[in-house]
Design a protein around this motif. Sequence first.
Motif, PDB file in Angstrom:
ATOM      1  N   ASN A 198       0.836  -1.196   0.000  1.00  0.00           N
ATOM      2  CA  ASN A 198       0.000   0.000   0.000  1.00  0.00           C
ATOM      3  C   ASN A 198       0.872   1.247   0.000  1.00  0.00           C
ATOM      4  O   ASN A 198       1.794   1.377   0.808  1.00  0.00           O
ATOM      5  N   VAL A 199       0.569   2.149  -0.912  1.00  0.00           N
ATOM      6  CA  VAL A 199       1.245   3.448  -0.980  1.00  0.00           C
ATOM      7  C   VAL A 199       0.144   4.500  -1.000  1.00  0.00           C
ATOM      8  O   VAL A 199      -0.490   4.736  -2.028  1.00  0.00           O
ATOM      9  N   GLY A 200      -0.096   5.106   0.152  1.00  0.00           N
ATOM     10  CA  GLY A 200      -1.227   6.037   0.225  1.00  0.00           C
ATOM     11  C   GLY A 200      -2.509   5.296  -0.073  1.00  0.00           C
ATOM     12  O   GLY A 200      -2.811   4.269   0.535  1.00  0.00           O
ATOM     13  N   ASP A 201      -3.261   5.784  -1.047  1.00  0.00           N
ATOM     14  CA  ASP A 201      -4.520   5.124  -1.412  1.00  0.00           C
ATOM     15  C   ASP A 201      -4.349   4.158  -2.582  1.00  0.00           C
ATOM     16  O   ASP A 201      -5.328   3.671  -3.145  1.00  0.00           O
ATOM     17  N   VAL A 202      -3.099   3.881  -2.932  1.00  0.00           N
ATOM     18  CA  VAL A 202      -2.822   2.912  -3.997  1.00  0.00           C
ATOM     19  C   VAL A 202      -2.552   1.546  -3.360  1.00  0.00           C
ATOM     20  O   VAL A 202      -1.699   1.406  -2.483  1.00  0.00           O
ATOM     21  N   ARG A 203      -3.280   0.545  -3.818  1.00  0.00           N
ATOM     22  CA  ARG A 203      -3.126  -0.823  -3.306  1.00  0.00           C
ATOM     23  C   ARG A 203      -2.627  -1.707  -4.444  1.00  0.00           C
ATOM     24  O   ARG A 203      -3.284  -1.815  -5.485  1.00  0.00           O
ATOM     25  N   ILE A 204      -1.462  -2.340  -4.233  1.00  0.00           N
ATOM     26  CA  ILE A 204      -0.857  -3.181  -5.260  1.00  0.00           C
ATOM     27  C   ILE A 204      -0.861  -4.613  -4.752  1.00  0.00           C
ATOM     28  O   ILE A 204      -0.130  -4.953  -3.820  1.00  0.00           O
ATOM     29  N   ASP A 205      -1.696  -5.461  -5.349  1.00  0.00           N
ATOM     30  CA  ASP A 205      -1.788  -6.867  -4.957  1.00  0.00           C
ATOM     31  C   ASP A 205      -0.885  -7.660  -5.900  1.00  0.00           C
ATOM     32  O   ASP A 205      -1.231  -7.905  -7.054  1.00  0.00           O
ATOM     33  N   LEU A 206       0.287  -8.056  -5.394  1.00  0.00           N
ATOM     34  CA  LEU A 206       1.291  -8.705  -6.233  1.00  0.00           C
ATOM     35  C   LEU A 206       0.865 -10.096  -6.671  1.00  0.00           C
ATOM     36  O   LEU A 206       1.183 -10.523  -7.780  1.00  0.00           O
ATOM     37  N   GLU A 207       0.159 -10.798  -5.805  1.00  0.00           N
ATOM     38  CA  GLU A 207      -0.258 -12.164  -6.134  1.00  0.00           C
ATOM     39  C   GLU A 207      -1.402 -12.161  -7.142  1.00  0.00           C
ATOM     40  O   GLU A 207      -1.384 -12.912  -8.121  1.00  0.00           O
ATOM     41  N   ALA A 208      -2.397 -11.308  -6.906  1.00  0.00           N
ATOM     42  CA  ALA A 208      -3.563 -11.254  -7.792  1.00  0.00           C
ATOM     43  C   ALA A 208      -3.314 -10.386  -9.022  1.00  0.00           C
ATOM     44  O   ALA A 208      -4.131 -10.371  -9.935  1.00  0.00           O
ATOM     45  N   ARG A 209      -2.194  -9.663  -9.027  1.00  0.00           N
ATOM     46  CA  ARG A 209      -1.843  -8.760 -10.136  1.00  0.00           C
ATOM     47  C   ARG A 209      -2.954  -7.724 -10.357  1.00  0.00           C
ATOM     48  O   ARG A 209      -3.419  -7.510 -11.473  1.00  0.00           O
ATOM     49  N   GLN A 210      -3.350  -7.086  -9.268  1.00  0.00           N
ATOM     50  CA  GLN A 210      -4.399  -6.076  -9.327  1.00  0.00           C
ATOM     51  C   GLN A 210      -3.934  -4.801  -8.641  1.00  0.00           C
ATOM     52  O   GLN A 210      -3.226  -4.850  -7.631  1.00  0.00           O
ATOM     53  N   VAL A 211      -4.369  -3.670  -9.196  1.00  0.00           N
ATOM     54  CA  VAL A 211      -4.045  -2.365  -8.629  1.00  0.00           C
ATOM     55  C   VAL A 211      -5.336  -1.581  -8.472  1.00  0.00           C
ATOM     56  O   VAL A 211      -6.167  -1.535  -9.386  1.00  0.00           O
ATOM     57  N   THR A 212      -5.513  -0.983  -7.297  1.00  0.00           N
ATOM     58  CA  THR A 212      -6.653  -0.105  -7.082  1.00  0.00           C
ATOM     59  C   THR A 212      -6.159   1.237  -6.553  1.00  0.00           C
ATOM     60  O   THR A 212      -5.138   1.300  -5.865  1.00  0.00           O
ATOM     61  N   LEU A 251       5.613  -2.010 -12.171  1.00  0.00           N
ATOM     62  CA  LEU A 251       5.179  -1.511 -10.866  1.00  0.00           C
ATOM     63  C   LEU A 251       5.465  -2.548  -9.774  1.00  0.00           C
ATOM     64  O   LEU A 251       5.919  -2.191  -8.679  1.00  0.00           O
ATOM     65  N   ALA A 252       5.231  -3.815 -10.075  1.00  0.00           N
ATOM     66  CA  ALA A 252       5.464  -4.872  -9.089  1.00  0.00           C
ATOM     67  C   ALA A 252       6.946  -4.980  -8.740  1.00  0.00           C
ATOM     68  O   ALA A 252       7.309  -5.199  -7.575  1.00  0.00           O
ATOM     69  N   MET A 253       7.807  -4.826  -9.728  1.00  0.00           N
ATOM     70  CA  MET A 253       9.250  -4.896  -9.478  1.00  0.00           C
ATOM     71  C   MET A 253       9.668  -3.823  -8.480  1.00  0.00           C
ATOM     72  O   MET A 253      10.479  -4.073  -7.579  1.00  0.00           O
ATOM     73  N   LEU A 254       9.122  -2.624  -8.616  1.00  0.00           N
ATOM     74  CA  LEU A 254       9.442  -1.534  -7.693  1.00  0.00           C
ATOM     75  C   LEU A 254       8.774  -1.751  -6.338  1.00  0.00           C
ATOM     76  O   LEU A 254       9.353  -1.456  -5.294  1.00  0.00           O
ATOM     77  N   ALA A 255       7.556  -2.304  -6.354  1.00  0.00           N
ATOM     78  CA  ALA A 255       6.787  -2.459  -5.114  1.00  0.00           C
ATOM     79  C   ALA A 255       7.334  -3.561  -4.220  1.00  0.00           C
ATOM     80  O   ALA A 255       7.143  -3.518  -2.999  1.00  0.00           O
ATOM     81  N   ARG A 256       7.991  -4.546  -4.800  1.00  0.00           N
ATOM     82  CA  ARG A 256       8.504  -5.653  -3.979  1.00  0.00           C
ATOM     83  C   ARG A 256       9.576  -5.195  -3.011  1.00  0.00           C
ATOM     84  O   ARG A 256       9.776  -5.796  -1.960  1.00  0.00           O
ATOM     85  N   GLU A 257      10.302  -4.138  -3.376  1.00  0.00           N
ATOM     86  CA  GLU A 257      11.330  -3.595  -2.492  1.00  0.00           C
ATOM     87  C   GLU A 257      11.199  -2.073  -2.449  1.00  0.00           C
ATOM     88  O   GLU A 257      11.992  -1.362  -3.058  1.00  0.00           O
TER      89      GLU A 257
END
Length: 221
Positions: free
Chosen positions: A128-142, A158-164
């Motif tokens: 979660n980054v603020g109101d951005v939700r990145i679901d790495l397993e489901a590959r969904q962004v809200t 986006l997932a590559m950056l979000a993992r770390e």
Amino acid sequence: MRVLLVEDDDRLAAALTKALARHGHEVVRASLAVDALRLAGGVDFVLLDLGLPDMDGLEALRRLRRVSAVPLIVVTARTEEREVLRGLRSGADDYLVKPFRTVELMARMEAVVRRGTRPRPQRDDVVNVGDVRIDLEARQVTVAGEAVTLTRREFDLLAMLAREPGVVRGREEILDEIWGDPLLSASRSLDVHVANLRSKTGRPGLVETLRGTGYRLGSTA
């Protein structure tokens, strides 16, 4: 040790299984990446071929490294320096090119074990980054609860950056992992995908650019 041998060549797998058994190892064999990912949690060491029929071995390695720190050696016929670097950057502890002698394989396995294993990854499936939700397993962004439609590569970036979060990823590193070709650094493909992520999420600070260095996950400002 209990060794997972991921190899789709039956003859080579049989020969390696026999050699490993002679050295006191118990061998579990998988010919598909999906089976390797399922079995990896119950072994002490992994020998991974990259030419698998259901998934590229490098992708299987990246998926495995998201959840496991098991010692792993890539065993493959790919000899290009770029492939070696991609394997090591993706999380392999060593890289052995076919054909090889059994004694060399055993020596490298012993060396990896002596060095010890990397810490087990502590990563959440949801970032979660603020109101951005990145679901790495489901590959969904809200964003603010609303789904955002991304292309496969946009999500992979986006997932590559979000993992770390906070870790800066260089341009060539991103192009190598996502596009499979660091030479694309001469093109604008990465810049376009970054711009698309900022535009589609409506959060221009989500992907932060560090001039002359690369990108990292930013904020929602």
